[in-house]
Design a protein around this motif. Structure first.
Motif, PDB file in Angstrom:
ATOM      1  N   ALA A 158     103.566  31.268  78.427  1.00  0.00           N
ATOM      2  CA  ALA A 158     102.855  31.927  79.519  1.00  0.00           C
ATOM      3  C   ALA A 158     103.331  31.424  80.875  1.00  0.00           C
ATOM      4  CB  ALA A 158     101.354  31.700  79.366  1.00  0.00           C
ATOM      5  N   LEU A 159     103.531  30.115  80.991  1.00  0.00           N
ATOM      6  CA  LEU A 159     104.005  29.544  82.248  1.00  0.00           C
ATOM      7  C   LEU A 159     105.387  30.090  82.600  1.00  0.00           C
ATOM      8  CD1 LEU A 159     103.396  27.464  84.490  1.00  0.00           C
ATOM      9  CD2 LEU A 159     104.553  25.755  83.065  1.00  0.00           C
ATOM     10  N   THR A 160     106.244  30.210  81.597  1.00  0.00           N
ATOM     11  CA  THR A 160     107.600  30.723  81.819  1.00  0.00           C
ATOM     12  C   THR A 160     107.572  32.165  82.297  1.00  0.00           C
ATOM     13  OG1 THR A 160     108.386  29.272  80.046  1.00  0.00           O
ATOM     14  CG2 THR A 160     109.864  31.024  80.758  1.00  0.00           C
ATOM     15  N   ALA A 161     106.790  32.998  81.621  1.00  0.00           N
ATOM     16  CA  ALA A 161     106.722  34.406  82.008  1.00  0.00           C
ATOM     17  C   ALA A 161     106.147  34.565  83.408  1.00  0.00           C
ATOM     18  CB  ALA A 161     105.882  35.176  80.992  1.00  0.00           C
ATOM     19  N   ALA A 162     105.116  33.779  83.719  1.00  0.00           N
ATOM     20  CA  ALA A 162     104.488  33.886  85.033  1.00  0.00           C
ATOM     21  C   ALA A 162     105.443  33.469  86.143  1.00  0.00           C
ATOM     22  CB  ALA A 162     103.228  33.028  85.080  1.00  0.00           C
ATOM     23  N   GLU A 163     106.193  32.411  85.904  1.00  0.00           N
ATOM     24  CA  GLU A 163     107.110  31.934  86.937  1.00  0.00           C
ATOM     25  C   GLU A 163     108.322  32.853  87.094  1.00  0.00           C
ATOM     26  OE1 GLU A 163     106.652  29.591  89.149  1.00  0.00           O
ATOM     27  OE2 GLU A 163     104.648  29.317  88.301  1.00  0.00           O
ATOM     28  N   ARG A 164     108.534  33.751  86.152  1.00  0.00           N
ATOM     29  CA  ARG A 164     109.581  34.774  86.308  1.00  0.00           C
ATOM     30  C   ARG A 164     109.030  36.045  86.950  1.00  0.00           C
ATOM     31  NH1 ARG A 164     114.307  33.516  83.320  1.00  0.00           N
ATOM     32  NH2 ARG A 164     115.169  35.368  84.323  1.00  0.00           N
ATOM     33  N   GLY A 165     107.769  35.992  87.383  1.00  0.00           N
ATOM     34  CA  GLY A 165     107.209  37.104  88.136  1.00  0.00           C
ATOM     35  C   GLY A 165     106.429  38.116  87.334  1.00  0.00           C
ATOM     36  N   LEU A 166     106.177  37.829  86.051  1.00  0.00           N
ATOM     37  CA  LEU A 166     105.446  38.779  85.217  1.00  0.00           C
ATOM     38  C   LEU A 166     103.955  38.467  85.229  1.00  0.00           C
ATOM     39  CD1 LEU A 166     107.821  39.019  82.115  1.00  0.00           C
ATOM     40  CD2 LEU A 166     107.820  40.391  84.207  1.00  0.00           C
ATOM     41  N   SER A 167     103.137  39.495  85.040  1.00  0.00           N
ATOM     42  CA  SER A 167     101.697  39.279  84.873  1.00  0.00           C
ATOM     43  C   SER A 167     101.441  38.892  83.416  1.00  0.00           C
ATOM     44  CB  SER A 167     100.917  40.538  85.250  1.00  0.00           C
ATOM     45  OG  SER A 167     101.257  41.631  84.408  1.00  0.00           O
ATOM     46  N   VAL A 168     100.618  37.866  83.227  1.00  0.00           N
ATOM     47  CA  VAL A 168     100.446  37.275  81.894  1.00  0.00           C
ATOM     48  C   VAL A 168      98.969  37.027  81.620  1.00  0.00           C
ATOM     49  CG1 VAL A 168     101.139  35.406  80.341  1.00  0.00           C
ATOM     50  CG2 VAL A 168     102.630  36.046  82.250  1.00  0.00           C
ATOM     51  N   LEU A 169      98.563  37.288  80.390  1.00  0.00           N
ATOM     52  CA  LEU A 169      97.240  36.916  79.895  1.00  0.00           C
ATOM     53  C   LEU A 169      97.417  36.081  78.637  1.00  0.00           C
ATOM     54  CD1 LEU A 169      94.092  37.176  79.762  1.00  0.00           C
ATOM     55  CD2 LEU A 169      94.469  39.204  78.321  1.00  0.00           C
ATOM     56  N   VAL A 170      96.660  34.986  78.539  1.00  0.00           N
ATOM     57  CA  VAL A 170      96.611  34.189  77.315  1.00  0.00           C
ATOM     58  C   VAL A 170      95.265  34.419  76.648  1.00  0.00           C
ATOM     59  CG1 VAL A 170      96.731  31.873  76.310  1.00  0.00           C
ATOM     60  CG2 VAL A 170      98.111  32.428  78.332  1.00  0.00           C
ATOM     61  N   VAL A 171      95.270  34.776  75.370  1.00  0.00           N
ATOM     62  CA  VAL A 171      94.027  34.921  74.611  1.00  0.00           C
ATOM     63  C   VAL A 171      93.992  33.830  73.543  1.00  0.00           C
ATOM     64  CG1 VAL A 171      93.801  37.373  75.067  1.00  0.00           C
ATOM     65  CG2 VAL A 171      95.051  36.647  73.047  1.00  0.00           C
ATOM     66  N   GLU A 172      92.873  33.157  73.438  1.00  0.00           N
ATOM     67  CA  GLU A 172      92.733  32.015  72.543  1.00  0.00           C
ATOM     68  C   GLU A 172      91.485  32.197  71.682  1.00  0.00           C
ATOM     69  OE1 GLU A 172      92.458  28.891  70.308  1.00  0.00           O
ATOM     70  OE2 GLU A 172      94.259  29.123  71.560  1.00  0.00           O
ATOM     71  N   LYS A 173      91.665  32.030  70.375  1.00  0.00           N
ATOM     72  CA  LYS A 173      90.568  32.205  69.429  1.00  0.00           C
ATOM     73  C   LYS A 173      89.460  31.167  69.620  1.00  0.00           C
ATOM     74  CE  LYS A 173      89.738  32.017  64.432  1.00  0.00           C
ATOM     75  NZ  LYS A 173      90.401  31.856  63.114  1.00  0.00           N
ATOM     76  N   ALA A 174      89.850  29.908  69.832  1.00  0.00           N
ATOM     77  CA  ALA A 174      88.883  28.818  69.895  1.00  0.00           C
ATOM     78  C   ALA A 174      88.144  28.807  71.227  1.00  0.00           C
ATOM     79  CB  ALA A 174      89.591  27.481  69.684  1.00  0.00           C
ATOM     80  N   ALA A 175      87.071  28.040  71.268  1.00  0.00           N
ATOM     81  CA  ALA A 175      86.308  27.877  72.502  1.00  0.00           C
ATOM     82  C   ALA A 175      86.949  26.860  73.438  1.00  0.00           C
ATOM     83  CB  ALA A 175      84.878  27.449  72.183  1.00  0.00           C
ATOM     84  N   LYS A 176      87.985  26.165  72.956  1.00  0.00           N
ATOM     85  CA  LYS A 176      88.715  25.173  73.745  1.00  0.00           C
ATOM     86  C   LYS A 176      90.191  25.544  73.749  1.00  0.00           C
ATOM     87  CE  LYS A 176      85.101  22.262  73.943  1.00  0.00           C
ATOM     88  NZ  LYS A 176      84.461  21.779  75.180  1.00  0.00           N
ATOM     89  N   PHE A 177      90.924  25.111  74.772  1.00  0.00           N
ATOM     90  CA  PHE A 177      92.362  25.325  74.803  1.00  0.00           C
ATOM     91  C   PHE A 177      93.085  24.059  74.340  1.00  0.00           C
ATOM     92  CE2 PHE A 177      91.607  23.464  79.000  1.00  0.00           C
ATOM     93  CZ  PHE A 177      92.670  22.575  79.131  1.00  0.00           C
ATOM     94  N   GLY A 178      94.325  24.204  73.946  1.00  0.00           N
ATOM     95  CA  GLY A 178      95.145  23.056  73.558  1.00  0.00           C
ATOM     96  C   GLY A 178      95.544  23.038  72.101  1.00  0.00           C
ATOM     97  N   GLY A 179      94.741  23.668  71.231  1.00  0.00           N
ATOM     98  CA  GLY A 179      95.095  23.751  69.819  1.00  0.00           C
ATOM     99  C   GLY A 179      95.374  22.394  69.181  1.00  0.00           C
ATOM    100  N   SER A 180      96.280  22.401  68.200  1.00  0.00           N
ATOM    101  CA  SER A 180      96.648  21.161  67.520  1.00  0.00           C
ATOM    102  C   SER A 180      97.387  20.203  68.451  1.00  0.00           C
ATOM    103  CB  SER A 180      97.528  21.472  66.304  1.00  0.00           C
ATOM    104  OG  SER A 180      96.799  22.146  65.297  1.00  0.00           O
ATOM    105  N   ALA A 181      98.077  20.745  69.456  1.00  0.00           N
ATOM    106  CA  ALA A 181      98.810  19.888  70.395  1.00  0.00           C
ATOM    107  C   ALA A 181      97.865  18.931  71.100  1.00  0.00           C
ATOM    108  CB  ALA A 181      99.567  20.738  71.403  1.00  0.00           C
ATOM    109  N   ALA A 182      96.715  19.430  71.542  1.00  0.00           N
ATOM    110  CA  ALA A 182      95.750  18.591  72.252  1.00  0.00           C
ATOM    111  C   ALA A 182      95.193  17.496  71.357  1.00  0.00           C
ATOM    112  CB  ALA A 182      94.621  19.449  72.808  1.00  0.00           C
ATOM    113  N   ARG A 183      95.158  17.733  70.052  1.00  0.00           N
ATOM    114  CA  ARG A 183      94.628  16.753  69.102  1.00  0.00           C
ATOM    115  C   ARG A 183      95.648  15.684  68.736  1.00  0.00           C
ATOM    116  NH1 ARG A 183      90.532  17.935  65.698  1.00  0.00           N
ATOM    117  NH2 ARG A 183      91.687  17.426  63.791  1.00  0.00           N
ATOM    118  N   SER A 184      96.897  15.893  69.081  1.00  0.00           N
ATOM    119  CA  SER A 184      97.997  15.104  68.522  1.00  0.00           C
ATOM    120  C   SER A 184      98.394  13.925  69.392  1.00  0.00           C
ATOM    121  CB  SER A 184      99.219  16.011  68.345  1.00  0.00           C
ATOM    122  OG  SER A 184      99.816  16.290  69.606  1.00  0.00           O
ATOM    123  N   GLY A 185      99.344  13.137  68.873  1.00  0.00           N
ATOM    124  CA  GLY A 185      99.969  12.084  69.652  1.00  0.00           C
ATOM    125  C   GLY A 185     100.977  12.610  70.647  1.00  0.00           C
ATOM    126  N   ALA A 186     101.371  13.876  70.496  1.00  0.00           N
ATOM    127  CA  ALA A 186     102.224  14.606  71.445  1.00  0.00           C
ATOM    128  C   ALA A 186     103.626  14.038  71.564  1.00  0.00           C
ATOM    129  CB  ALA A 186     101.569  14.708  72.815  1.00  0.00           C
TER     130      ALA A 186
END
Length: 580
Positions: free
Chosen positions: A54-82
């Motif tokens: 989404a960040l890439t598309a937006a910075e190239r000038g496109l309109s972008v929407l992110v839809v997320e199933k969960a009530a929180k953002f970050g998914g497994s990445a946010a839970r991880s050691g990264a």
């Protein structure tokens, strides 16, 4: 091999018949239907892959929407050691790591082999460093080299014994404003009063018996104090990665709809994917995507029916540490659009201890000296310090003829007196709840422990005495534990002659149950080098892209190093958006 899906309907609703078949936790269409919205790009999933896309598309000038199933953002990445495995990137080159494109290509070829097309591997290696520089230029995210965290197969051509992996630098959660409350929490929360990097856990594990470990422990406290004194909300690891990417989206004015699960991929008469329908606040909402849809919705580790259909037994949803919202919705939507899938039988495996609340993904604990793993015959069957995915692959390979699911990690009181275990300080007893759940057994001698875990006494005694002999000599003649540089990462340098090996001598003795855990599944939609989803004939499905664990992994059946999930996920999210 890729799996050719059955001929689907062109507008497959996940809440309908197929959703019922595979047990997807997605609401069907409701009577209410909101007016359609239109964006250039719709991204499904607000994890690392989705937010990078989404960040890439937006910075190239496109309109972008992110839809997320969960009530929180970050998914497994946010839970991880990264950890992020990303060869030849600017962060490690600036730190003096002698990586090159040629070394990286040789190593990835040696690790992955022919399971993945050459152009996909080449795309990952070529665009990964570019993606990282883009993220740093367009978000507050910064990264550090995880010095010493070896590639998992450093002896192969191009392998790096001192490692290529990076992780996020500390991120100030205040930059998220009100969105800070919507950040998915860590799998294991960082204790209050400390700010820890993923690469520091190796030292914290041995802080009681190692001067460097003690110094690192002190540094984690000082870092927290300094950050708090400056008015910051210090986040590291997965919290920093997800937070930094979300802050980038806030800067770029990219909306993120939480609690908005995908229910349908939309198509025009030619079969081009033209948008999505999501269930937003109980209302079916159509979002048109004039340029394309990028599905980054995670794997299917929390979908029991899909795991039963595609994966080896025993398996289930109770041993994974993947995000709870990962029920395969995006993969099923892709199948509904005609997508080919592959690697569905595989996961980002690792030995796990089935604790009462949730499983514990076992890293250092099986590697530290003074412990070994036995199967149900009371025999060792694997190098306990091997890459975690390899250990579980071996468990499944051998289970039919020499049952090892579950198996048992055996340690003694000396081990408990010296090392951190999960979040339990040295000497601290295992919680009563662990015993009540059958996750740990205790006995005052080896024969009694054999009885407690139901293995033959003679076999277990012979294994115990043979292992102790290897510890004294410093050479594991059976499974070569300690022969690889990687084996020594989570060990105790104060133990000799082999920092991986120590005899078990001090009663009481403990056995901890080990099952096949995972960080998520690694099978999904087959994509090309441009992250475009392919159908059963190998042709591109126009308008449909995929990245992350809903796509078939560029790592194939292997695992190159720490962060082999996140590095490719972010890279192919970036590639997809650039292609659009």
């Amino acid at each position: 091999m890729p799996v050719r899906p059955p001929t689907p309907s062109r507008r497959q609703v996940l809440g309908g018949a197929i959703g019922t078949l595979v047990g997807v936790a997605v609401a069907p269409h409701t009577a209410a239907h909101a007016a359609a919205a239109t964006y250039d790009v719709v991204v499904v999933g607000a994890g690392a892959a989705g937010m990078t896309a989404a960040l890439t598309a937006a910075e190239r000038g496109l309109s972008v929407l992110v839809v997320e199933k969960a009530a929180k953002f970050g998914g497994s990445a946010a839970r991880s050691g990264a950890g992020i495995w990303l060869p030849n990137n600017s962060v490690i080159l600036a730190a003096g790591v002698p990586d090159t494109a040629a070394k990286a290509a040789a190593y990835l070829d040696a690790v992955v082999g022919s399971d993945v097309p050459a152009d996909r591997k080449a795309a990952f290696l070529a665009k990964g460093p570019e993606m990282l520089d883009f993220v740093m230029a367009n978000s507050p995210s910064r990264f550090l080299w995880m010095e010493g965290y070896s590639d998992y197969y450093p002896g192969l051509a191009g392998g790096m014994p001192n490692g290529r992996s990076i992780e996020p630098a500390m991120f100030d959660g205040n930059l998220l404003g009100a969105e800070r409350a919507n950040l998915n929490p860590s799998y294991i929360p960082t204790p209050d009063g400390v700010t820890i990097y993923s690469h520091e856990y190796r030292w914290l594990n041995i802080a009681l018996v190692n001067a460097t470990g003690a110094a690192v422990s002190t540094r984690t406290v000082a870092r927290w104090v300094a950050a708090k004194s400056a008015g910051k909300d210090p986040l590291t690891m997965g919290q920093a990665l997800a937070g930094g990417l979300r802050a980038g989206l806030l800067r770029s004015n990219v909306p993120v709809w939480l609690s908005s699960p995908l229910t349908e991929l939309l198509h025009d008469a030619s079969g081009r994917v033209t948008g999505v329908t999501v269930d937003r606040n109980g209302t079916a909402t159509t979002v048109n995507a004039t340029r394309g849809v990028i599905v980054c919705s995670g794997g299917f580790e929390r979908n029991a029916a899909m795991r039963a259909q595609y994966q080896q037994q025993p398996i289930g949803t109770d041993w994974t540490v993947g995000a709870h919202s990962n029920t395969g919705d995006g993969i099923l939507a892709g199948i509904g659009a005609g997508a080919q899938v592959s690697l569905m039988e595989d996961s980002w495996w690792g030995p796990a201890i089935p604790l009462p609340d949730e499983p514990y993904f076992c890293l250092s604990e099986r590697t530290l000296p003074g412990g070994f793993i036995v199967n149900q015959q009371g025999r060792r069957f694997v190098n306990e310090a091997a890459p975690y995915s390899d250990v579980v692959h071996i468990m499944y390979q051998q289970n039919a003829t020499a049952p090892d699911i579950p198996c048992w990690l055996i340690v003694d009181q000396n081990y408990r007196n010296r090392y951190l275990f999960k979040d339990l300080s040295p000497t601290y007893p295992f919680p009563d709840g662990w015993y009540a759940a059958g996750a740990v057994k205790k006995a005052w001698n080896i024969p009694a422990l054999a009885d407690a875990i139901g293995v033959p006494r003679t076999n277990f005694w012979n294994t115990y005495t043979r292992f102790n002999g290897f510890a004294y000599s410093g050479k594991d003649l059976d499974f070569k534990r300690g022969d690889s540089v990687y084996d020594h990462y989570f060990t105790d340098p104060g133990v000799s002659p082999n920092s991986c090996l120590a005899p078990l001598l001090t009663a009481p003795f403990y056995a901890l149950k080990i099952v096949p855990g995972d960080l998520g599944t690694k099978g999904g939609m087959v994509t090309d080098a441009r992250a475009r989803v392919l159908n059963g004939s190998g042709a591109v499905i126009p308008g449909l892209y995929a990245a992350g664990n809903c796509s078939s992994a560029v790592m194939g059946h292997s695992y190159a190093g720490a962060g082999s999930t996140l590095g490719p996920a972010m890279t192919f999210g970036y590639i997809a958006a650039k292609d659009i």
